[in-house]
Design a protein around this motif. Structure first.
Motif, short mmCIF file in Angstrom:
data_model
loop_
_atom_site.label_atom_id
_atom_site.label_comp_id
_atom_site.label_asym_id
_atom_site.label_seq_id
_atom_site.Cartn_x
_atom_site.Cartn_y
_atom_site.Cartn_z
N HIS A 26 5.84 5.93 0.12
CA HIS A 26 4.45 5.72 -0.29
C HIS A 26 4.41 4.97 -1.61
N VAL A 41 -3.60 -0.77 -5.53
CA VAL A 41 -4.69 0.02 -4.94
C VAL A 41 -5.84 0.11 -5.93
N ARG A 69 5.09 1.13 -2.11
CA ARG A 69 4.09 0.19 -1.59
C ARG A 69 2.73 0.32 -2.27
N THR A 70 2.55 1.35 -3.10
CA THR A 70 1.24 1.56 -3.71
C THR A 70 1.27 1.57 -5.23
N LYS A 71 2.44 1.47 -5.82
CA LYS A 71 2.63 1.45 -7.27
C LYS A 71 2.43 2.83 -7.88
N ALA A 77 -0.03 -1.16 2.63
CA ALA A 77 -0.24 -0.41 1.38
C ALA A 77 -1.42 0.54 1.53
N ALA A 78 -2.48 0.07 2.19
CA ALA A 78 -3.64 0.93 2.43
C ALA A 78 -3.28 2.10 3.34
N SER A 112 -1.84 -7.48 -2.07
CA SER A 112 -0.40 -7.74 -2.07
C SER A 112 -0.16 -9.19 -1.67
N PRO A 131 -3.27 4.33 -8.61
CA PRO A 131 -4.33 3.37 -8.32
C PRO A 131 -5.21 3.13 -9.55
N THR A 137 1.90 9.09 -6.18
CA THR A 137 2.35 9.67 -4.92
C THR A 137 3.68 10.39 -5.09
N THR A 164 -6.81 -2.91 -1.32
CA THR A 164 -5.40 -3.07 -1.65
C THR A 164 -5.08 -4.55 -1.68
N TYR A 221 -1.29 4.54 1.22
CA TYR A 221 -2.08 5.34 0.28
C TYR A 221 -2.96 6.34 1.02
#
Length: 705
Positions: A308, A370, A311-313, A391-392, A382, A316, A303, A380, A395
């Motif tokens: 963003h 993700v 929270r999403t790393k 997180a979803a 966590s 994915p 991202t 997702t 993303y």
């Protein structure tokens, strides 16, 4: 009076009647504006963005007038912001920090100095965005992360598009990690472009402002609306969205079926370091992306917006499975997925090793947050349900950004080093270290039968209080709906799921576990609590009485445990089964042939299960209550009358009768049983299985040994 404007891509929520009641209180209007902005996820996500206002206040030291900036404090959310969530700072002191600023290499040191600028001693900790607002002169300022604006900010030609679209009325500042230096860059951008109405931050978001709360609100909406309309007009001009469709989705039922089947397996992989809670979505925007030809190109890029990314790393994990793959052979499925998860962990470790600094925090969980399953949806994982759900959402926002950027130019993500410097930022690490210690049941999922009332409901509430999530259920739809409302009011939507369940029906049991998998990713704790009671002399007992007692109590316990075992084995995380039995499993009494013998069968079935499931790390224990009358459904039948008759007392005298016959002379409540259940799963008895825990006030005849 405000002028209501028509918006297509954002929600206009301002109400003059509400704002009029707040007139003269700029801080109240700030909170009102913030809540409106936070209510529309197209404008900013949960916890994302920041808002502020500046007021003239009486200085408590000098008695003179001083300018104060009120801004959302660290870790807050503008959608739920209250006055207590604000930081209040002297503007002149904050701006004076420029005199001691040593440069970007030491800018993190400036954060501690924000505390010397505090005006309101009840302030929340000032956030890293504080100087971004402080160095701009405007009374009201919004910093938002709208998908439409970030699409332009993350586009390769973002600066040019911004200039042409807004005809020079929106400034541009290249990507820079939030902090003191970015605040100075915003100040410089404004000085070089007087009269602009906002600033686009490369890859990041949008700054807008106004002289009043309403002017600021409208300015934000208008700029985001223009950005969204620009994207809307350009979709398809360069070709199909995301390069066009590569595969077709399964139908809705097929997606849910596959998601429920694979979620516990994915959860097991993602919980290799600690128990995670899952979330699943097959939102149309997600399906458009994961079914596209450009998925393999765009997904690994990660991202752009730091909110963003955090929270999403870094990126994915995309599953290389056919949408309609046969998922029944768990060993085969795990064999296929193991290399993918190992490769992801290796990639993440390499990313950490290549980007780390001498003072970087230790590497964190290397599992993906993700997981994308083309044709099915997005998972997702966590530490809790809310974080997994958010997180979803983030993303999905990232997908929107990629879609918009690709439509008007070419999507660009954060460079790996910049991403790492955000993820492993020492200030972010300090924020994480301030979070409360996880509760004993954090990351744990419980399915508790009969949990719309009595012992089951009390146990569900206790588990939620201790950090867990629960699947509440009942075979009575009205009773379940009442419990759903109560739980939603008391705990919120992320703490529980609710499903109708008849424990004598295998299909409904499987459906309940599927709901648990879709809502949370699987199950760790099973509490067999559903029950009923029939008290009659043996000559009055009917075959129907006998069958329903054994169907609900014995067969129900067996089926719920059996089907739950399948989920637990998919996860390979071990687990707990607690069976709520009764002192009647051990004590012989009159008028109790059916119920007492069924309870004895439940007790021995528990021992048999404990002996068999230890190899899976699944512990099976029993809680033996007695005479739990409060909110108990079994007392709605003729059980109370039957027991009263057997003991020669009235129904009204039963609670006292039961208490007096115990060693402790105590009435047993649902909460007492809930406490016992928690003791068995709370972490201190992890090496105990096959036990019976009596919670009956002390009935000597029911002593196991």
């Amino acid at each position: 009076m405000s002028i209501v404007k028509e918006f297509k891509h954002v929600n206009y929520l301002w109400e003059d009647s509400v704002a009029a009641k707040l007139a003269g209180d700029e801080v109240a209007l700030l909170i009102y504006r913030s809540n409106l902005l936070g209510a529309d996820l197209r404008l900013t996500n949960y916890g994302g963005g920041n808002t502020s206002c500046k007021t003239i206040e009486k200085d408590p030291i000098t008695g003179g007038k001083t300018e104060v900036m009120w801004i959302k404090g660290s870790g807050g959310d503008i959608g739920t912001l209250k006055r207590s969530g604000l930081a209040g700072l002297y503007v002149d002191r904050l701006r004076s920090l420029e005199n001691v600023y040593k440069g970007i290499e030491q800018e993190d040191e400036m954060v501690e100095l924000f505390n010397h600028c505090i005006f309101d001693l009840k302030s929340k900790a000032p956030s890293i965005d504080t100087p971004l607002h402080g160095f701009l002169p405007f009374k009201h300022i919004d910093h938002l992360h709208p998908d439409a604006a970030i699409s332009i900010a993350a586009a390769k030609d973002g600066r040019k598009i911004t200039q042409e679209l807004f005809k020079g009325t929106i400034g541009w500042v290249d990507w820079q990690k939030p902090g003191f230096d970015l605040g100075l860059q915003l100040k410089q951008c404004l000085a070089e472009n007087p009269g602009i109405r906002g600033i686009m931050l490369g890859s990041h978001g949008l700054f807008t402002w106004g002289d009043t709360a309403y002017d600021c609100y409208i300015n934000s909406l208008e700029i985001i609306e223009a950005s969204a309309e620009y994207l809307d007009q350009n979709y398809g001009k360069k070709g199909p969205v995301f390069g066009g469709q590569h595969i077709e989705s399964l139908d809705a039922n097929g997606r849910k079926r596959q998601a429920a089947a694979i979620a516990p397996v994915l959860r097991g992989f993602c919980s290799s370091e600690r128990h995670m809670i899952g979330h699943f979505t097959d939102d149309a925007r997600v399906l458009e992306f994961i079914n596209s030809k450009d998925l393999d190109r765009l997904a690994p890029m990660g991202t752009s917006c730091p909110d963003h990314f955090l929270r999403t790393k870094i990126s994915p994990l995309v599953l290389e499975l056919e949408a309609n793959a046969n998922l029944a052979d768990i060993d085969d499925l795990k064999e296929k997925l193991t290399p993918a998860f190992e490769a992801y962990r290796h990639m993440y470790k390499a990313y950490y090793d290549n980007c780390k600094h001498e003072n970087s925090p230790a590497i964190r969980d290397s599992n993906p947050v993700v997981v994308l399953y083309p044709g099915v949806g997005m998972f997702t994982f966590s530490k809790d349900k809310q974080t997994a759900r958010v997180a979803a959402e983030f993303y999905t926002n990232a997908i929107n950004v990629m879609k918009g950027a690709e439509a008007v130019s070419e999507y660009t993500s954060l460079p790996r080093q910049e991403a790492f410097d955000i993820e492993y930022w020492l200030l972010e690490e300090a924020k994480l270290s301030r979070q409360p210690k996880p509760k004993p049941l954090s990351g744990r999922i419980a399915l508790i039968t009969g949990s719309a009332g009595g012992i089951g409901k009390a146990t569900a509430k206790r588990f939620i209080d201790e950090g867990g999530v629960v699947v509440i259920n009942d075979n009575d739809s009205n009773r379940l709906e009442s419990a759903r409302t109560e739980f939603n009011t008391q705990f919120g939507k992320d703490a529980f799921a609710a499903v109708l369940l008849d424990v004598t029906d295998s299909e409904k049991i499987v459906n309940a576990y599927n709901e648990a998998a879709l809502a949370f990713g699987g199950v760790d704790i099973i509490v067999n609590c559903a029950g009923l009671s029939i008290s009659k002399p043996i000559e009055d007992h009917t075959e129907k009485d006998w069958d329903i007692l054994y169907d609900v109590l014995v067969k129900g316990q067996f089926l719920v445990t059996q089907k739950g075992l399948e989920v637990m084995r998919k996860q390979a995380l071990g687990g707990d089964v607690i069976n709520i039995v009764s002192k009647n499993a051990l004590v012989s009494g009159p008028n109790n042939a059916g119920y007492g013998s069924a309870k004895a069968a439940q007790l021995h079935l528990s021992r048999l299960n404990a002996a068999e499931l230890g190899g899976d790390g699944i512990r099976v224990n029993v809680v033996n209550p007695d005479a739990v009358i409060s909110d108990s459904k079994i007392w709605e039948s003729g059980w109370a009358e039957g027991r009263a008759k057997a003991y020669g007392v009235t129904v009204a005298e039963l609670p006292a009768y039961y208490a007096k016959r115990t060693l402790l002379n105590k009435i047993i409540l649902p909460d007492d049983i809930a406490n016992a259940c928690f003791v068995l799963v709370g972490g201190l008895l992890n090496k105990s299985t096959g036990n019976v825990l009596n919670v009956d006030g002390g009935v000597a005849m029911a002593f196991v040994r």
